[in-house]
Design an enzyme around this catalytic site. Sequence first.
Site, PDB file in Angstrom:
ATOM      1  CG  HIS A 162      -2.167  -0.819   1.007  1.00  0.00           C
ATOM      2  ND1 HIS A 162      -2.868  -1.402   2.043  1.00  0.00           N
ATOM      3  CD2 HIS A 162      -2.838  -1.161  -0.136  1.00  0.00           C
ATOM      4  CE1 HIS A 162      -3.909  -2.067   1.548  1.00  0.00           C
ATOM      5  NE2 HIS A 162      -3.904  -1.941   0.237  1.00  0.00           N
TER       6      HIS A 162
ATOM      7  CG  ASP B 235      -0.363   3.815   4.075  1.00  0.00           C
ATOM      8  OD1 ASP B 235      -0.568   2.902   3.245  1.00  0.00           O
ATOM      9  OD2 ASP B 235      -0.735   3.727   5.268  1.00  0.00           O
TER      10      ASP B 235
ATOM     11  CG  HIS C 167      -1.123   2.098  10.496  1.00  0.00           C
ATOM     12  ND1 HIS C 167      -2.458   2.028  10.202  1.00  0.00           N
ATOM     13  CD2 HIS C 167      -0.474   2.197   9.309  1.00  0.00           C
ATOM     14  CE1 HIS C 167      -2.608   2.046   8.873  1.00  0.00           C
ATOM     15  NE2 HIS C 167      -1.426   2.153   8.310  1.00  0.00           N
TER      16      HIS C 167
HETATM   17 ZN    ZN Z   1      -1.128   1.541   6.196  1.00  0.00          ZN
END
Ligand code: ZN
Length: 313
Positions: A65, A67, A270
């Site tokens: 992903h 990010d 996160h």
């Molecule tokens: Zn993430």
Amino acid sequence: MQIEFLGTGAGSPSKSRNVSSLALRLLEERNAIWLFDVGEATQHQILNTTIRPRKIEKIFITHLHGDHIFGLPGLLSSRSFQGGTEPLTIYGPVGIKEYVQTSLRISESRLSYPIKFVEITDDGELFSDQTFTVYAKHLDHKIACFGYRVVEHDHPGELRVDKLRALGIPSGPIYGQIKQGKIVTLDDGTVLNGQDFIGQPQKGRIVAILGDTRKTKNAVELAQDADVLVHESTFGKGEAKLAHNYYHSTSVQAANIAKKAHVHLLLLNHISARYVGKTANDLAYQVRDIFPNTKVVRDFSIYDIPFKNKGGE
Ligand SMILES: [Zn+2]
């Protein structure tokens, strides 16, 4: 051994939290830095630390992903620009090699050092050398995602030179034999058991660094008896359904894993932008009854990972 957080936010950057990246600082252990995930602008974050890109020896990517990987091409190019010549290994799910090579090719970026790619397909041992072994296991996210378990090998006990000196044994090649734990006979006929002159071995440290995931038993296995578990907490108490729907975890789920696995310290990262400023600390407060030694980390926090026992005693 230290963990330095470079980005602790979920999804997109906010003013207080950049996207995912953390550095395992192994300067004393191997004069190296290992990065886990490289979200966008990780290299900018690094500028605010003492980390030198050429010391980055290995990069572990949990999943593909954006990010978690959009900072890679820039960081890799800067490492080259700053004169890095040491090889670099990148571990990650299938696709990481294509992503990096394509970005570098299209931007006509040439690196001054070779990159070795290790694409992970199966759970198990990923890498092992004199000082460390690293394991990877699948987590439960929307795309292939891995958690990592970094195991430092035990340090053998130190030679108790003080004890030998006290007996009047002069240093020399005999010290080497004693250090190996051998039974040696001195010139005067005295017999020494090397084992009596070696300090306690130091137990190696264990760090588990997980990517985005739903609650999964593999997380417990990765974290078993770890000194530190880094676990995502995109959601908080009472949001298990949301967490499940978005393939993420709550603080409560992370705390239960830490408890089950008997870890020493749980670090939550996160963090969603919904938890602004000090409200993020609620994520740790919510789980104080389940796992008291829980901290919500911030960008640029550094956590020391000390040895459990000091050798030589
Ligand atoms: Zn993430």
